[in-house]
Design an enzyme around this catalytic site. Structure first.
Site, PDB file in Angstrom:
ATOM      1  N   LYS A 192     -42.842 -28.079 -57.645  1.00 48.97           N
ATOM      2  CA  LYS A 192     -42.006 -26.643 -57.608  1.00 48.97           C
ATOM      3  C   LYS A 192     -42.884 -25.598 -58.211  1.00 48.97           C
ATOM      4  CE  LYS A 192     -39.212 -24.545 -59.926  1.00 48.97           C
ATOM      5  NZ  LYS A 192     -39.374 -23.010 -59.567  1.00 48.97           N
ATOM      6  N   GLY A 244     -44.974 -24.325 -68.743  1.00 55.76           N
ATOM      7  CA  GLY A 244     -44.276 -23.014 -68.779  1.00 55.76           C
ATOM      8  C   GLY A 244     -43.905 -22.749 -70.313  1.00 55.76           C
ATOM      9  N   SER A 245     -42.770 -22.084 -70.292  1.00 54.69           N
ATOM     10  CA  SER A 245     -42.323 -21.687 -71.581  1.00 54.69           C
ATOM     11  C   SER A 245     -41.783 -22.755 -72.586  1.00 54.69           C
ATOM     12  CB  SER A 245     -41.083 -20.702 -71.460  1.00 54.69           C
ATOM     13  OG  SER A 245     -40.098 -21.490 -71.069  1.00 54.69           O
ATOM     14  N   THR A 246     -41.924 -22.606 -73.865  1.00 59.07           N
ATOM     15  CA  THR A 246     -41.569 -23.635 -74.970  1.00 59.07           C
ATOM     16  C   THR A 246     -40.029 -23.911 -74.906  1.00 59.07           C
ATOM     17  OG1 THR A 246     -43.355 -22.889 -76.255  1.00 59.07           O
ATOM     18  CG2 THR A 246     -41.780 -24.119 -77.542  1.00 59.07           C
ATOM     19  N   GLY A 249     -39.532 -26.186 -71.764  1.00 60.70           N
ATOM     20  CA  GLY A 249     -40.100 -27.366 -72.169  1.00 60.70           C
ATOM     21  C   GLY A 249     -39.019 -28.379 -73.233  1.00 60.70           C
ATOM     22  N   GLU A 266     -47.025 -28.797 -70.996  1.00 63.76           N
ATOM     23  CA  GLU A 266     -48.139 -27.804 -71.669  1.00 63.76           C
ATOM     24  C   GLU A 266     -47.344 -26.295 -71.761  1.00 63.76           C
ATOM     25  OE1 GLU A 266     -50.219 -24.775 -71.599  1.00 63.76           O
ATOM     26  OE2 GLU A 266     -50.987 -25.395 -69.781  1.00 63.76           O
ATOM     27  N   CYS A 300     -51.994 -18.897 -71.166  1.00 59.15           N
ATOM     28  CA  CYS A 300     -51.026 -19.794 -72.280  1.00 59.15           C
ATOM     29  C   CYS A 300     -52.253 -19.747 -73.378  1.00 59.15           C
ATOM     30  CB  CYS A 300     -50.799 -21.125 -71.794  1.00 59.15           C
ATOM     31  SG  CYS A 300     -52.037 -22.123 -70.802  1.00 59.15           S
ATOM     32  N   GLU A 397     -45.236 -15.745 -78.967  1.00 55.95           N
ATOM     33  CA  GLU A 397     -45.953 -15.612 -77.865  1.00 55.95           C
ATOM     34  C   GLU A 397     -45.563 -14.117 -77.099  1.00 55.95           C
ATOM     35  OE1 GLU A 397     -45.714 -18.353 -74.490  1.00 55.95           O
ATOM     36  OE2 GLU A 397     -47.762 -18.231 -74.537  1.00 55.95           O
TER      37      GLU A 397
HETATM   38  P1  NAI Z   1     -40.231 -20.644 -67.298  1.00 56.17           P
HETATM   39  O1  NAI Z   1     -40.572 -21.459 -68.321  1.00 56.17           O
HETATM   40  O2  NAI Z   1     -38.866 -20.235 -67.405  1.00 56.17           O
HETATM   41  O3  NAI Z   1     -40.970 -20.955 -65.921  1.00 56.17           O
HETATM   42  C1  NAI Z   1     -41.762 -21.619 -65.797  1.00 56.17           C
HETATM   43  C2  NAI Z   1     -41.286 -22.775 -64.527  1.00 56.17           C
HETATM   44  O4  NAI Z   1     -40.308 -23.569 -64.946  1.00 56.17           O
HETATM   45  C3  NAI Z   1     -40.872 -22.007 -63.290  1.00 56.17           C
HETATM   46  O5  NAI Z   1     -41.364 -22.727 -62.140  1.00 56.17           O
HETATM   47  C4  NAI Z   1     -39.377 -22.097 -63.402  1.00 56.17           C
HETATM   48  O6  NAI Z   1     -38.632 -21.854 -62.247  1.00 56.17           O
HETATM   49  C5  NAI Z   1     -39.188 -23.282 -64.058  1.00 56.17           C
HETATM   50  N1  NAI Z   1     -37.911 -23.451 -64.839  1.00 56.17           N
HETATM   51  C6  NAI Z   1     -36.991 -22.411 -65.483  1.00 56.17           C
HETATM   52  N2  NAI Z   1     -36.019 -22.918 -66.011  1.00 56.17           N
HETATM   53  C7  NAI Z   1     -36.293 -24.524 -65.673  1.00 56.17           C
HETATM   54  C8  NAI Z   1     -35.387 -25.656 -66.017  1.00 56.17           C
HETATM   55  N3  NAI Z   1     -34.366 -25.432 -66.852  1.00 56.17           N
HETATM   56  N4  NAI Z   1     -35.794 -26.849 -65.722  1.00 56.17           N
HETATM   57  C9  NAI Z   1     -36.707 -26.779 -65.197  1.00 56.17           C
HETATM   58  N5  NAI Z   1     -37.739 -25.754 -64.555  1.00 56.17           N
HETATM   59  C10 NAI Z   1     -37.103 -24.643 -65.071  1.00 56.17           C
HETATM   60  O7  NAI Z   1     -41.020 -19.245 -67.658  1.00 56.17           O
HETATM   61  P2  NAI Z   1     -40.841 -17.713 -67.748  1.00 56.17           P
HETATM   62  O8  NAI Z   1     -39.070 -17.203 -67.807  1.00 56.17           O
HETATM   63  O9  NAI Z   1     -41.225 -17.205 -66.226  1.00 56.17           O
HETATM   64  O10 NAI Z   1     -41.432 -17.043 -69.013  1.00 56.17           O
HETATM   65  C11 NAI Z   1     -41.044 -16.788 -70.281  1.00 56.17           C
HETATM   66  C12 NAI Z   1     -42.163 -17.185 -71.225  1.00 56.17           C
HETATM   67  O11 NAI Z   1     -42.939 -18.420 -70.950  1.00 56.17           O
HETATM   68  C13 NAI Z   1     -43.425 -15.982 -70.920  1.00 56.17           C
HETATM   69  O12 NAI Z   1     -43.010 -14.731 -71.504  1.00 56.17           O
HETATM   70  C14 NAI Z   1     -44.475 -17.046 -71.472  1.00 56.17           C
HETATM   71  O13 NAI Z   1     -44.335 -16.545 -73.098  1.00 56.17           O
HETATM   72  C15 NAI Z   1     -44.187 -18.378 -71.357  1.00 56.17           C
HETATM   73  N6  NAI Z   1     -45.062 -18.935 -70.271  1.00 56.17           N
HETATM   74  C16 NAI Z   1     -45.933 -19.778 -70.771  1.00 56.17           C
HETATM   75  C17 NAI Z   1     -46.820 -20.326 -69.725  1.00 56.17           C
HETATM   76  C18 NAI Z   1     -47.939 -21.223 -69.987  1.00 56.17           C
HETATM   77  O14 NAI Z   1     -48.609 -21.262 -69.251  1.00 56.17           O
HETATM   78  N7  NAI Z   1     -47.789 -22.067 -70.841  1.00 56.17           N
HETATM   79  C19 NAI Z   1     -46.565 -19.957 -68.342  1.00 56.17           C
HETATM   80  C20 NAI Z   1     -45.505 -19.013 -68.102  1.00 56.17           C
HETATM   81  C21 NAI Z   1     -44.679 -18.476 -69.130  1.00 56.17           C
END
Ligand code: NAI
Ligand code: MG
Length: 487
Positions: A192, A244-246, A249, A266, A300, A397
């Site tokens: 996804k 994605g976000s902590t 995670g 990650e 990240c 972050e």
């Molecule tokens: P997010 O963690 O919500 O999104 C990442 C992925 O997870 C997307 O595909 C999203 O649709 C999916 N997702 C969201 N909620 C989920 C759930 N409950 N269960 C399963 N999958 C889910 O991140 P977001 O809101 O776009 O960004 C927020 C913050 O996260 C950013 O400001 C940044 O600090 C951090 N981030 C870190 C990343 C990294 O590479 N470690 C990448 C993107 C964001």
């Protein structure tokens, strides 16, 4: 003086050099790629993905729900049991090599689509994201028939069906990081992409289709967080990989606890970039800029906390400010652009909130006098000086082009400060002394430590974090481990 300043700024005026978009094809509407076919979402719902550089709609994308996820997982299970897990590694490798070569042939198209959908500069998607994504497939294709050498004296079996959820900062590259090791080891996948950046994953689905993968081996489903959650909670998924976000995670960790699902995470970072007084200062300044400002700080492992040895702090800060004055913020399709668009309105708001918090905390702010397009989501490169370890902007972050600067006198002091964070993804060390580099690489609690460089990646080298930055490694031999059961 004013005249001199003007001359200096003028010397950076380049004529626009826009990458062409005439050679790309984006469909108006995308369905879900399940079992080797394009299928409509059962809800009939679609959502829009926009170009964050100008807010124009690029395409409509299917919004998958639990039923669609169930369909995709069933297809992946069938392909796993009947085809992919039975195939020899050498056969699987042929498919993965073919995919890598076809991606190379379409590299320019993939790069332009990535830039349009994500807002990242064409320089980066063309020179970093796409070539690295191809290299990941080439690298792991090479392991597919050599797994008994990767894990000597063990019986190597795939895990089964992997659910993979990826973010928006490196959309195609993250898809490659997730897919390549899973496929090479004999797993099938439901992937996804993030809701703001689904287009390169959908283009990849078209390439996968053209490459003739057996139906169901790779399924690509689009949607928001609830779509991701449905994948995480599906009972027939054997492994979840998330970047994605902590916060999310942690939710996934709770959701999978006790389920027997394997999990790799990650997550975020607040990485330290450390400049010693014997460092090559000009290269270090370029490394700082590369570490936090290129890719809009949407990395990240971004070097978001700068530590400069006190006796060179004035010099480094002066040179850094000068360099920031020459950075181009604007149209990501322009080959001259250094800092493209922030990925979404939501992310821009988050960054702007942190900038307000930094000001309220009393830190001194510096932003260059650069022009910013009126439409689209943009943020100028931003420095915060005079920050304290306890400041929110030093601890949390931000995921934008925002850098905090602290000074230090001794090695012990900087190690303590650098490690004083809930995260531990990466760090950079700039010094002329090899012994100092080795001392710091052993003491910094970070998954990757770069020496006299920053943000350099290679498929052969493992990547991952300590503490709240997550667990499990991607890349290299280590990246195979989460996708196999050893007997
Ligand atoms: P997010 O963690 O919500 O999104 C990442 C992925 O997870 C997307 O595909 C999203 O649709 C999916 N997702 C969201 N909620 C989920 C759930 N409950 N269960 C399963 N999958 C889910 O991140 P977001 O809101 O776009 O960004 C927020 C913050 O996260 C950013 O400001 C940044 O600090 C951090 N981030 C870190 C990343 C990294 O590479 N470690 C990448 C993107 C964001
Ligand atoms: Mg988009």
């Amino acid at each position: 003086m004013a005249k001199k300043q003007e001359l200096q700024n003028n010397s950076w005026e380049y004529a626009p050099s826009l990458e062409s978009t005439s050679h790309i094809s984006i469909q108006k509407k995308y369905d879900l790629y399940i079992d080797g076919k394009w299928v409509k979402p059962s809800s009939g719902k679609y959502f829009k993905t926009i170009n964050p550089a100008n807010e124009e709609v690029l395409a409509e994308v299917a919004d998958a729900n639990e039923k669609d996820i169930d369909k995709a997982v069933k297809a992946a299970r069938k392909a796993y049991t009947n085809v992919w897990s039975k195939m020899t590694g050498a056969e699987r490798a042929k498919y993965i090599y073919r995919l890598a070569r076809m991606m190379q042939e379409k590299a320019r198209e993939l790069a332009v689509i990535e830039t349009l959908d994500a807002g990242k500069t064409i320089r980066e998607s063309r020179d970093v994201d796409v070539p690295l994504a191809c290299n990941h497939f080439f690298y792991y294709a090479g392991w597919a028939d050599k797994l008994e050498y990767a894990f000597p004296n063990r019986n190597v079996e795939p895990v089964g069906v992997a659910g993979q959820i990826i973010p928006w900062n490196f959309p195609l590259l993250m898809a490659a990081w997730k897919l390549a090791p899973a496929l090479a080891t004999g797993n099938t996948v439901v992937l996804k992409p993030a809701e703001t950046t689904p287009l390169t994953a959908l283009k990849l689905a078209e390439i996968i289709d053209e490459a003739g993968f057996p139906p169901g081996v790779i399924n690509i489903v689009t949607g928001y967080g609830d779509t991701g959650a449905a994948l995480v909670n599906h009972a027939d998924v054997d492994k979840i990989a998330f970047t994605g976000s902590t916060a999310v995670g942690k939710l996934i960790q709770q959701a999978t606890a006790g389920s027997g699902k394997k999990l790799t995470l990650e997550l975020g970072g607040k990485s330290a970039n450390i400049i010693f007084d014997d460092a090559p200062i000009d290269q270090a300044v370029e490394g700082i800029v590369n570490g936090i400002f290129f890719n809009q700080g949407h990395v990240c492992c971004a070097g978001s906390r700068l530590f400069v040895q006190e006796n060179v702090a004035d010099l480094v800060i002066r040179k850094l400010k000068q360099r920031m004055e020459s950075l181009y913020v604007g149209n990501p399709l322009d080959k001259n652009t250094d800092i493209g668009a922030i990925n979404s309105k939501k992310q821009l708001e988050t960054i702007e909130q942190y900038i307000q918090i930094g000001k309220a905390e009393g830190a001194e702010i510096f932003q260059p006098t650069c022009a910013i397009p009126s439409k689209g989501f943009y943020c100028p490169p931003t420095l915060f000086l005079d920050v304290a370890q306890s400041n929110v902007i030093v601890q949390e972050e931000i995921f934008g082009p925002v850098l905090t600067i602290q000074t230090f006198r001794t090695v012990d002091e900087v190690i303590q400060k650098a490690n004083n964070t809930p995260y531990g993804l990466a760090a950079g060390v700039w010094t002329d002394k090899g012994s100092r580099i080795f001392n710091l690489t052993t003491k910094l609690r970070a998954g990757v430590v770069w020496a006299n460089t920053y943000n350099k990646f290679d498929p052969t080298s493992p990547f991952g974090g300590y503490k709240e930055s997550g667990y499990g490694r991607e890349g290299g031999l280590h990246g195979l481990r989460p996708y196999v059961r050893l007997k």
